[in-house]
Design a protein around this motif. Structure first.
Motif, PDB file in Angstrom:
ATOM      1  N   LEU A   7       0.865  -1.136  -0.004  1.00  0.00           N
ATOM      2  CA  LEU A   7       0.099  -0.067   0.169  1.00  0.00           C
ATOM      3  C   LEU A   7       0.811   1.238   0.076  1.00  0.00           C
ATOM      4  CD1 LEU A   7      -2.690   1.515   0.489  1.00  0.00           C
ATOM      5  CD2 LEU A   7      -2.309   1.141   2.794  1.00  0.00           C
ATOM      6  N   ILE A   8       1.912   1.205   0.724  1.00  0.00           N
ATOM      7  CA  ILE A   8       2.963   2.385   0.781  1.00  0.00           C
ATOM      8  C   ILE A   8       3.456   2.670  -0.383  1.00  0.00           C
ATOM      9  CG2 ILE A   8       4.788   3.558   1.992  1.00  0.00           C
ATOM     10  CD1 ILE A   8       4.263   1.510   4.502  1.00  0.00           C
ATOM     11  N   ILE A   9       3.860   1.456  -1.205  1.00  0.00           N
ATOM     12  CA  ILE A   9       4.587   1.703  -2.295  1.00  0.00           C
ATOM     13  C   ILE A   9       3.649   2.212  -3.441  1.00  0.00           C
ATOM     14  CG2 ILE A   9       5.663   0.418  -4.305  1.00  0.00           C
ATOM     15  CD1 ILE A   9       6.962  -1.532  -1.844  1.00  0.00           C
ATOM     16  N   VAL A  10       2.714   1.644  -3.368  1.00  0.00           N
ATOM     17  CA  VAL A  10       1.529   2.205  -4.534  1.00  0.00           C
ATOM     18  C   VAL A  10       1.290   3.680  -4.193  1.00  0.00           C
ATOM     19  CG1 VAL A  10      -0.704   1.975  -5.354  1.00  0.00           C
ATOM     20  CG2 VAL A  10       0.629  -0.265  -5.035  1.00  0.00           C
ATOM     21  N   ALA A  11       0.997   3.758  -3.165  1.00  0.00           N
ATOM     22  CA  ALA A  11       0.667   5.450  -2.900  1.00  0.00           C
ATOM     23  C   ALA A  11       1.774   6.368  -3.207  1.00  0.00           C
ATOM     24  CB  ALA A  11       0.236   5.632  -1.207  1.00  0.00           C
ATOM     25  N   ILE A  12       2.972   5.968  -2.786  1.00  0.00           N
ATOM     26  CA  ILE A  12       4.191   6.987  -2.910  1.00  0.00           C
ATOM     27  C   ILE A  12       4.147   6.969  -4.612  1.00  0.00           C
ATOM     28  CG2 ILE A  12       6.758   7.036  -2.931  1.00  0.00           C
ATOM     29  CD1 ILE A  12       6.554   5.567  -0.227  1.00  0.00           C
ATOM     30  N   ALA A  13       4.162   5.956  -5.185  1.00  0.00           N
ATOM     31  CA  ALA A  13       4.292   5.969  -6.703  1.00  0.00           C
ATOM     32  C   ALA A  13       3.477   6.630  -7.293  1.00  0.00           C
ATOM     33  CB  ALA A  13       4.471   4.443  -7.249  1.00  0.00           C
ATOM     34  N   ILE A  14       2.026   6.788  -7.003  1.00  0.00           N
ATOM     35  CA  ILE A  14       1.058   7.153  -7.833  1.00  0.00           C
ATOM     36  C   ILE A  14       1.156   8.617  -7.462  1.00  0.00           C
ATOM     37  CG2 ILE A  14      -1.370   7.750  -8.084  1.00  0.00           C
ATOM     38  CD1 ILE A  14      -1.845   4.702  -7.319  1.00  0.00           C
ATOM     39  N   SER A  15       1.477   9.111  -6.328  1.00  0.00           N
ATOM     40  CA  SER A  15       1.625  10.335  -5.944  1.00  0.00           C
ATOM     41  C   SER A  15       2.629  11.145  -6.552  1.00  0.00           C
ATOM     42  CB  SER A  15       1.617  10.731  -4.435  1.00  0.00           C
ATOM     43  OG  SER A  15       1.527  12.182  -4.041  1.00  0.00           O
ATOM     44  N   THR A  16       3.901  10.506  -6.657  1.00  0.00           N
ATOM     45  CA  THR A  16       5.018  11.115  -7.315  1.00  0.00           C
ATOM     46  C   THR A  16       4.810  11.083  -8.753  1.00  0.00           C
ATOM     47  OG1 THR A  16       6.458   9.910  -5.654  1.00  0.00           O
ATOM     48  CG2 THR A  16       7.744  10.520  -7.672  1.00  0.00           C
ATOM     49  N   LEU A  17       4.438  10.233  -9.552  1.00  0.00           N
ATOM     50  CA  LEU A  17       4.192  10.115 -10.904  1.00  0.00           C
ATOM     51  C   LEU A  17       3.003  11.353 -11.250  1.00  0.00           C
ATOM     52  CD1 LEU A  17       3.918   6.483 -11.612  1.00  0.00           C
ATOM     53  CD2 LEU A  17       5.849   7.978 -12.014  1.00  0.00           C
ATOM     54  N   LEU A  18       2.373  11.943 -10.383  1.00  0.00           N
ATOM     55  CA  LEU A  18       1.436  12.818 -10.606  1.00  0.00           C
ATOM     56  C   LEU A  18       1.758  14.173 -10.431  1.00  0.00           C
ATOM     57  CD1 LEU A  18      -2.057  11.528  -8.863  1.00  0.00           C
ATOM     58  CD2 LEU A  18      -1.701  11.504 -11.161  1.00  0.00           C
ATOM     59  N   TRP A  19       2.674  14.294  -9.418  1.00  0.00           N
ATOM     60  CA  TRP A  19       3.121  15.684  -9.040  1.00  0.00           C
ATOM     61  C   TRP A  19       4.449  16.107  -9.542  1.00  0.00           C
ATOM     62  CZ3 TRP A  19      -0.975  18.385  -8.814  1.00  0.00           C
ATOM     63  CH2 TRP A  19      -2.008  17.846  -8.228  1.00  0.00           C
ATOM     64  N   ALA A  20       5.345  15.070  -9.787  1.00  0.00           N
ATOM     65  CA  ALA A  20       7.000  15.279  -9.928  1.00  0.00           C
ATOM     66  C   ALA A  20       7.076  15.481 -11.506  1.00  0.00           C
ATOM     67  CB  ALA A  20       7.593  14.110  -9.500  1.00  0.00           C
ATOM     68  N   ASP A  21       8.129  15.979 -11.698  1.00  0.00           N
ATOM     69  CA  ASP A  21       8.530  16.479 -13.075  1.00  0.00           C
ATOM     70  C   ASP A  21       9.296  15.233 -13.841  1.00  0.00           C
ATOM     71  OD1 ASP A  21       9.373  17.037 -15.452  1.00  0.00           O
ATOM     72  OD2 ASP A  21      11.171  18.479 -14.723  1.00  0.00           O
ATOM     73  N   LEU A  22       8.581  14.239 -14.429  1.00  0.00           N
ATOM     74  CA  LEU A  22       8.826  13.061 -15.015  1.00  0.00           C
ATOM     75  C   LEU A  22      10.100  13.085 -15.918  1.00  0.00           C
ATOM     76  CD1 LEU A  22       5.402  11.313 -15.592  1.00  0.00           C
ATOM     77  CD2 LEU A  22       6.968  11.392 -13.618  1.00  0.00           C
ATOM     78  N   GLU A  23      10.498  14.262 -16.212  1.00  0.00           N
ATOM     79  CA  GLU A  23      11.811  14.551 -17.075  1.00  0.00           C
ATOM     80  C   GLU A  23      13.051  14.350 -16.257  1.00  0.00           C
ATOM     81  OE1 GLU A  23      11.380  17.453 -19.759  1.00  0.00           O
ATOM     82  OE2 GLU A  23       9.533  16.611 -20.795  1.00  0.00           O
ATOM     83  N   ASN A  24      12.812  14.357 -14.935  1.00  0.00           N
ATOM     84  CA  ASN A  24      14.051  14.462 -13.846  1.00  0.00           C
ATOM     85  C   ASN A  24      14.581  13.184 -13.555  1.00  0.00           C
ATOM     86  OD1 ASN A  24      15.023  14.368 -11.028  1.00  0.00           O
ATOM     87  ND2 ASN A  24      14.587  16.583 -11.402  1.00  0.00           N
ATOM     88  N   ARG A  25      15.767  12.880 -13.657  1.00  0.00           N
ATOM     89  CA  ARG A  25      16.453  11.687 -13.636  1.00  0.00           C
ATOM     90  C   ARG A  25      16.524  11.131 -12.258  1.00  0.00           C
ATOM     91  NH1 ARG A  25      22.073  12.303 -12.009  1.00  0.00           N
ATOM     92  NH2 ARG A  25      22.621  14.563 -12.382  1.00  0.00           N
ATOM     93  N   PHE A  26      16.507  12.018 -11.098  1.00  0.00           N
ATOM     94  CA  PHE A  26      16.529  11.635  -9.662  1.00  0.00           C
ATOM     95  C   PHE A  26      15.354  10.915  -9.396  1.00  0.00           C
ATOM     96  CE2 PHE A  26      19.548  15.439  -9.784  1.00  0.00           C
ATOM     97  CZ  PHE A  26      20.758  14.890  -9.456  1.00  0.00           C
ATOM     98  N   VAL A  27      14.185  11.356  -9.843  1.00  0.00           N
ATOM     99  CA  VAL A  27      12.665  10.764  -9.469  1.00  0.00           C
ATOM    100  C   VAL A  27      12.696   9.497 -10.109  1.00  0.00           C
ATOM    101  CG1 VAL A  27      10.307  10.945 -10.044  1.00  0.00           C
ATOM    102  CG2 VAL A  27      11.482  13.211  -9.502  1.00  0.00           C
ATOM    103  N   TRP A  28      13.066   9.285 -11.119  1.00  0.00           N
ATOM    104  CA  TRP A  28      13.043   7.960 -11.894  1.00  0.00           C
ATOM    105  C   TRP A  28      14.127   6.863 -11.186  1.00  0.00           C
ATOM    106  CZ3 TRP A  28       8.977   6.472 -14.115  1.00  0.00           C
ATOM    107  CH2 TRP A  28       8.172   7.217 -14.849  1.00  0.00           C
ATOM    108  N   VAL A  29      15.241   7.358 -10.535  1.00  0.00           N
ATOM    109  CA  VAL A  29      16.014   6.403  -9.733  1.00  0.00           C
ATOM    110  C   VAL A  29      15.270   6.207  -8.446  1.00  0.00           C
ATOM    111  CG1 VAL A  29      18.252   6.461  -8.431  1.00  0.00           C
ATOM    112  CG2 VAL A  29      18.181   7.586 -10.901  1.00  0.00           C
ATOM    113  N   VAL A  30      14.785   7.028  -8.093  1.00  0.00           N
ATOM    114  CA  VAL A  30      14.263   6.702  -6.524  1.00  0.00           C
ATOM    115  C   VAL A  30      12.960   5.864  -6.427  1.00  0.00           C
ATOM    116  CG1 VAL A  30      13.008   8.547  -6.215  1.00  0.00           C
ATOM    117  CG2 VAL A  30      13.827   7.523  -4.314  1.00  0.00           C
ATOM    118  N   ILE A  31      12.302   6.093  -7.640  1.00  0.00           N
ATOM    119  CA  ILE A  31      11.223   4.989  -7.793  1.00  0.00           C
ATOM    120  C   ILE A  31      11.380   3.639  -8.298  1.00  0.00           C
ATOM    121  CG2 ILE A  31       9.228   4.740  -9.561  1.00  0.00           C
ATOM    122  CD1 ILE A  31       8.705   7.605  -9.501  1.00  0.00           C
TER     123      ILE A  31
END
Length: 361
Positions: free
Chosen positions: A78-102
């Motif tokens: 549940l934690i992983i799903v909530a984090i992933a959905i929220s991050t994908l909705l609000w973060a800049d998906l062109e940012n490499r740091f975001v994709w590394v942590v996901i």
């Protein structure tokens, strides 16, 4: 996704410019992850109960834990799903740091899922054999470390920063950087997993450390603040505040169900993933030492296990009544809620010390 939609809509209405502010998107990330956790949590608990995915309790542990047998586990999904959905909705998906942590979140979550699945569904008490668990953790850790070194855009991204001293900066070569990053990610992953033994004991310290790392990410990604505070300026790393905010929201939502007496446990799927995510964020914002300070509860719990095993093998005697350390205090007669809250208070103090390093330099 919504961030990129807002950027497109700016052409038609300037009010959407507000979504360029990291602080607003971080708040929205917290609230989104929190709502997802609160809304999906009851359904997930019912499903886990229906499939008999319940916790097994050690016979040699505190007697108070025997009543926890059968409590739904693997709630970390549940934690992983909530984090992933929220991050994908609000973060800049062109940012490499975001994709590394996901990627780290999902890789270590997958390792934990296999371990939990073998233990709880296949009824294999050993779960994923330790050698295979550490093998895959190591493969993921080294892969991420090598990528981060090769993808670094400035020398500061591969320098070791010593907190409280603004002029002590240690350049790291590839070997030293990769080894340090590997130990931080894998070590933090296993440390959080060892701490996850009481209701809410691991999740709230994870939330507090994530919130503090989010502050470091925001300040390190802002040229003005980083110069004023004499911390490394790393372009783009500020976007990690969205991920950290999502972890805070998801963690608080999970704590709603995980607080004493817990309705659901995190399991390895959540603990390994959260620990690894905290580790890689600390690496990317160049605050490995600060993570060591703020995550002091995780460090102490890990050291208690190491010392217990070493002492027993060398002398045949145990230092603690039981390891990890939280079980030692339980066997001394401390009620479980007392152990949990006191460890929380210790984490608050350690996080404040870590944050103080921003000004005491």
């Amino acid at each position: 996704m919504l961030y990129h939609l807002a950027q497109y809509l700016q052409e038609f209405y300037s009010g959407f410019n507000v979504f360029n502010y990291l602080t607003l998107r971080a708040i929205l990330g917290i609230l989104t992850a929190l709502l997802i956790s609160l809304l999906i949590g009851p359904y997930m608990i019912r499903k886990l109960s229906a499939y008999n995915v319940g916790q097994t309790i050690r016979d040699d542990g505190p007697e108070s834990h025997l009543s926890k047998a059968g409590t739904p586990t693997m709630g970390g999904a549940l934690i992983i799903v909530a984090i992933a959905i929220s991050t994908l909705l609000w973060a800049d998906l062109e940012n490499r740091f975001v994709w590394v942590v996901i990627a780290v979140l999902f890789m270590y979550g997958a390792i934990g899922w296999v371990d939990d699945y073998k233990k709880l569904v296949k009824q294999d008490p050993k779960g994923l054999a330790s050698r295979y668990k550490y093998l895959w953790q190591s493969v993921a850790g080294f892969a991420v470390a090598i990528y981060l070194f090769n993808a670094s855009a400035s020398p500061v991204e591969t320098q070791l920063i010593v907190p409280f001293f603004k002029d002590i900066v240690i350049p790291l070569g590839m070997v030293s950087y990769v080894l340090l990053t590997y130990f931080v990610i894998v070590g933090t992953s296993n440390a959080v997993n060892l701490t996850d033994g009481l209701d809410g004991l691991a999740i709230l310290p994870s939330v507090m450390v994530a919130g503090a790392l989010g502050i470091f990410a925001y300040l390190s990604g802002h040229s003005g603040f980083s110069e004023y505070l004499s911390i490394p300026y790393i372009p783009g790393v500020g976007e990690l505040v969205i991920f950290c905010g999502a972890l805070v929201g998801a963690g608080l939502g999970f704590l709603w169900f995980n607080t004493y007496p817990a309705m659901v446990f995190m399991g390895d799927i959540g603990a390994l993933a959260l620990g690894a995510a905290l580790g890689v964020v600390a690496v990317m914002v160049r605050q490995e030492f600060v993570l060591f300070i703020m995550g002091g509860v995780f460090v102490i719990e890990t050291l208690s296990v190491i010392l217990q095993v070493a002492s027993f093998k060398l002398t045949g005697k145990r230092i603690f009544r039981m390891a990890p350390l939280h079980h030692h205090f339980e066997l001394k007669g401390w009620p479980e809620p007392r152990v949990i809250v006191r460890f929380w208070i210790i984490t608050v103090m350690l996080v404040l010390i870590g944050l103080a390093s921003l000004k005491i330099r």
